[in-house]
Write a protein that holds these residues in place. Sequence first.
Motif, PDB file in Angstrom:
ATOM      1  N   THR A  16       0.879  -1.210   0.023  1.00 34.67           N
ATOM      2  CA  THR A  16      -0.133   0.124   0.074  1.00 34.67           C
ATOM      3  C   THR A  16       0.894   1.272   0.075  1.00 34.67           C
ATOM      4  N   THR A  32       9.326  -8.506  -4.605  1.00 36.82           N
ATOM      5  CA  THR A  32       9.594  -9.986  -4.937  1.00 36.82           C
ATOM      6  C   THR A  32       8.163 -10.936  -4.791  1.00 36.82           C
ATOM      7  N   ASN A  58       5.465 -20.315   3.252  1.00 30.80           N
ATOM      8  CA  ASN A  58       6.882 -20.507   3.558  1.00 30.80           C
ATOM      9  C   ASN A  58       7.718 -19.540   2.512  1.00 30.80           C
ATOM     10  N   ARG A  89      14.637 -10.794   2.608  1.00 29.75           N
ATOM     11  CA  ARG A  89      13.997 -11.654   3.564  1.00 29.75           C
ATOM     12  C   ARG A  89      14.929 -12.353   4.474  1.00 29.75           C
ATOM     13  N   ARG A 128      -8.597  -8.958   3.818  1.00 31.26           N
ATOM     14  CA  ARG A 128      -8.194  -8.975   2.122  1.00 31.26           C
ATOM     15  C   ARG A 128      -8.522 -10.111   1.686  1.00 31.26           C
ATOM     16  N   ARG A 146       2.807 -17.271   7.925  1.00 31.08           N
ATOM     17  CA  ARG A 146       3.752 -16.376   7.218  1.00 31.08           C
ATOM     18  C   ARG A 146       4.290 -15.527   8.163  1.00 31.08           C
TER      19      ARG A 146
HETATM   20  P1  AP5 Z   1      -0.615  -4.584   2.008  1.00 31.73           P
HETATM   21  O1  AP5 Z   1      -0.312  -3.150   1.582  1.00 31.73           O
HETATM   22  O2  AP5 Z   1      -0.718  -5.576   0.975  1.00 31.73           O
HETATM   23  O3  AP5 Z   1       0.733  -5.044   3.123  1.00 31.73           O
HETATM   24  P2  AP5 Z   1       1.963  -5.865   2.806  1.00 31.73           P
HETATM   25  O4  AP5 Z   1       2.766  -5.525   4.002  1.00 31.73           O
HETATM   26  O5  AP5 Z   1       2.354  -5.760   1.426  1.00 31.73           O
HETATM   27  O6  AP5 Z   1       1.334  -7.316   3.016  1.00 31.73           O
HETATM   28  P3  AP5 Z   1       1.467  -8.649   2.010  1.00 31.73           P
HETATM   29  O7  AP5 Z   1       0.642  -9.695   2.501  1.00 31.73           O
HETATM   30  O8  AP5 Z   1       1.412  -8.353   0.465  1.00 31.73           O
HETATM   31  O9  AP5 Z   1       3.216  -8.947   2.516  1.00 31.73           O
HETATM   32  P4  AP5 Z   1       3.649 -10.454   2.335  1.00 31.73           P
HETATM   33  O10 AP5 Z   1       5.318  -9.716   2.768  1.00 31.73           O
HETATM   34  O11 AP5 Z   1       3.016 -11.307   3.112  1.00 31.73           O
HETATM   35  O12 AP5 Z   1       3.450 -10.600   0.882  1.00 31.73           O
HETATM   36  P5  AP5 Z   1       4.794 -10.744  -0.540  1.00 31.73           P
HETATM   37  O13 AP5 Z   1       3.727 -10.367  -1.520  1.00 31.73           O
HETATM   38  O14 AP5 Z   1       5.991  -9.867  -0.255  1.00 31.73           O
HETATM   39  O15 AP5 Z   1      -1.503  -4.542   3.282  1.00 31.73           O
HETATM   40  C1  AP5 Z   1      -2.228  -5.841   3.689  1.00 31.73           C
HETATM   41  C2  AP5 Z   1      -3.941  -5.318   3.640  1.00 31.73           C
HETATM   42  O16 AP5 Z   1      -3.893  -4.327   4.805  1.00 31.73           O
HETATM   43  C3  AP5 Z   1      -4.501  -4.550   2.511  1.00 31.73           C
HETATM   44  O17 AP5 Z   1      -5.873  -5.207   2.214  1.00 31.73           O
HETATM   45  C4  AP5 Z   1      -4.380  -3.277   2.596  1.00 31.73           C
HETATM   46  O18 AP5 Z   1      -5.617  -2.611   2.067  1.00 31.73           O
HETATM   47  C5  AP5 Z   1      -4.476  -3.317   4.387  1.00 31.73           C
HETATM   48  N1  AP5 Z   1      -3.916  -2.110   4.904  1.00 31.73           N
HETATM   49  C6  AP5 Z   1      -2.914  -1.438   4.403  1.00 31.73           C
HETATM   50  N2  AP5 Z   1      -2.579  -0.420   5.396  1.00 31.73           N
HETATM   51  C7  AP5 Z   1      -3.476  -0.399   6.102  1.00 31.73           C
HETATM   52  C8  AP5 Z   1      -3.972   0.414   7.336  1.00 31.73           C
HETATM   53  N3  AP5 Z   1      -3.066   1.685   7.545  1.00 31.73           N
HETATM   54  N4  AP5 Z   1      -5.067   0.594   7.939  1.00 31.73           N
HETATM   55  C9  AP5 Z   1      -5.938  -0.625   7.535  1.00 31.73           C
HETATM   56  N5  AP5 Z   1      -5.653  -1.374   6.411  1.00 31.73           N
HETATM   57  C10 AP5 Z   1      -4.551  -1.351   5.904  1.00 31.73           C
HETATM   58  O19 AP5 Z   1       5.209 -12.198  -0.256  1.00 31.73           O
HETATM   59  C11 AP5 Z   1       4.487 -13.451  -0.582  1.00 31.73           C
HETATM   60  C12 AP5 Z   1       5.153 -14.621  -0.657  1.00 31.73           C
HETATM   61  O20 AP5 Z   1       6.317 -14.905  -1.614  1.00 31.73           O
HETATM   62  C13 AP5 Z   1       6.005 -14.815   0.842  1.00 31.73           C
HETATM   63  O21 AP5 Z   1       5.100 -15.504   1.855  1.00 31.73           O
HETATM   64  C14 AP5 Z   1       7.273 -15.710   0.470  1.00 31.73           C
HETATM   65  O22 AP5 Z   1       6.365 -17.050   0.137  1.00 31.73           O
HETATM   66  C15 AP5 Z   1       7.325 -15.490  -1.010  1.00 31.73           C
HETATM   67  N6  AP5 Z   1       8.268 -14.258  -1.194  1.00 31.73           N
HETATM   68  C16 AP5 Z   1       8.257 -12.908  -1.447  1.00 31.73           C
HETATM   69  N7  AP5 Z   1       9.575 -12.351  -1.202  1.00 31.73           N
HETATM   70  C17 AP5 Z   1      10.061 -13.342  -0.914  1.00 31.73           C
HETATM   71  C18 AP5 Z   1      11.747 -13.212  -0.501  1.00 31.73           C
HETATM   72  N8  AP5 Z   1      12.268 -12.038  -0.693  1.00 31.73           N
HETATM   73  N9  AP5 Z   1      12.232 -14.319  -0.132  1.00 31.73           N
HETATM   74  C19 AP5 Z   1      11.450 -15.424  -0.018  1.00 31.73           C
HETATM   75  N10 AP5 Z   1      10.248 -15.522  -0.399  1.00 31.73           N
HETATM   76  C20 AP5 Z   1       9.564 -14.467  -0.847  1.00 31.73           C
END
Ligand code: AP5
Length: 196
Positions: A16, A32, A58, A89, A128, A146
């Motif tokens: 966001t 990523t 994971n 990460r 979400r 997670r």
């Molecule tokens: P959002 O903005 O989407 O939060 P976010 O921190 O980006 O959450 P994600 O779920 O996308 O993060 P993640 O780290 O699990 O996912 P990623 O894609 O990196 O907000 C979340 C929700 O809250 C939304 O609905 C939003 O509207 C709401 N919200 C935001 N701000 C708010 C506020 N102030 N008040 C109220 N509501 C609010 O990773 C996914 C997977 O990919 C990982 O689990 C892993 O398997 C893999 N992966 C990704 N990167 C790596 C890496 N570097 N190494 C290894 N595996 C990886």
Amino acid sequence: MFNLILFGPPGSGKGTQSEKLIAKYHLKHLSTGDLLRNEIAKQTPLGIEAKILMDKGNLVPDAVVIGMISDAIENNPGVEGFLFDGFPRTAIQADELDRLLSKKNTCINILLALKVSEEQLVQRLVKRGETSGRPDDHNEEVIRARIHEYNKKTATVCDHYQEKKKAAFIKGEGSVEEIFDRLCAEIDVLMKKNPS
Ligand code: AP5
């Protein structure tokens, strides 16, 4: 260049806030999670492997995400800076990112870590999950897995940048605008100190 890591647990608001920050500071967004979901959508071998791990909450192997980030840095010459979202990460990923940037004669300027309580993280992601279609938002057990993975393997990445005095903690609760203002305040101070 100005290179920023937006850091925090799942649901802390990285995606966001990234959208708003890249618009204001003209940074290239490298997520990523988005890169992996793109591979899944295209059903590439990498995407098919990654999906199995992501659906369980994971992390995918370091070599996979490092390869993706390395390609993305190479493929974006001349940008004003990168905003890394969801990377690094692990400690290995952090070391590798520093190495990749130093090859380009640049470095991470700051890691901004969003702090949000676990209950609020779970609430946001469960909500979400009602509409997102993201399998890893689908049930609370995977969401908690997670967060557990973050606490076990990822939280330590902060120490890596704190030792270099390049980390700041930001309250990640409140309205999206309030949090954005807190992030911008940190960035603006740094940019004033180090004009490009
Ligand atoms: P959002 O903005 O989407 O939060 P976010 O921190 O980006 O959450 P994600 O779920 O996308 O993060 P993640 O780290 O699990 O996912 P990623 O894609 O990196 O907000 C979340 C929700 O809250 C939304 O609905 C939003 O509207 C709401 N919200 C935001 N701000 C708010 C506020 N102030 N008040 C109220 N509501 C609010 O990773 C996914 C997977 O990919 C990982 O689990 C892993 O398997 C893999 N992966 C990704 N990167 C790596 C890496 N570097 N190494 C290894 N595996 C990886």
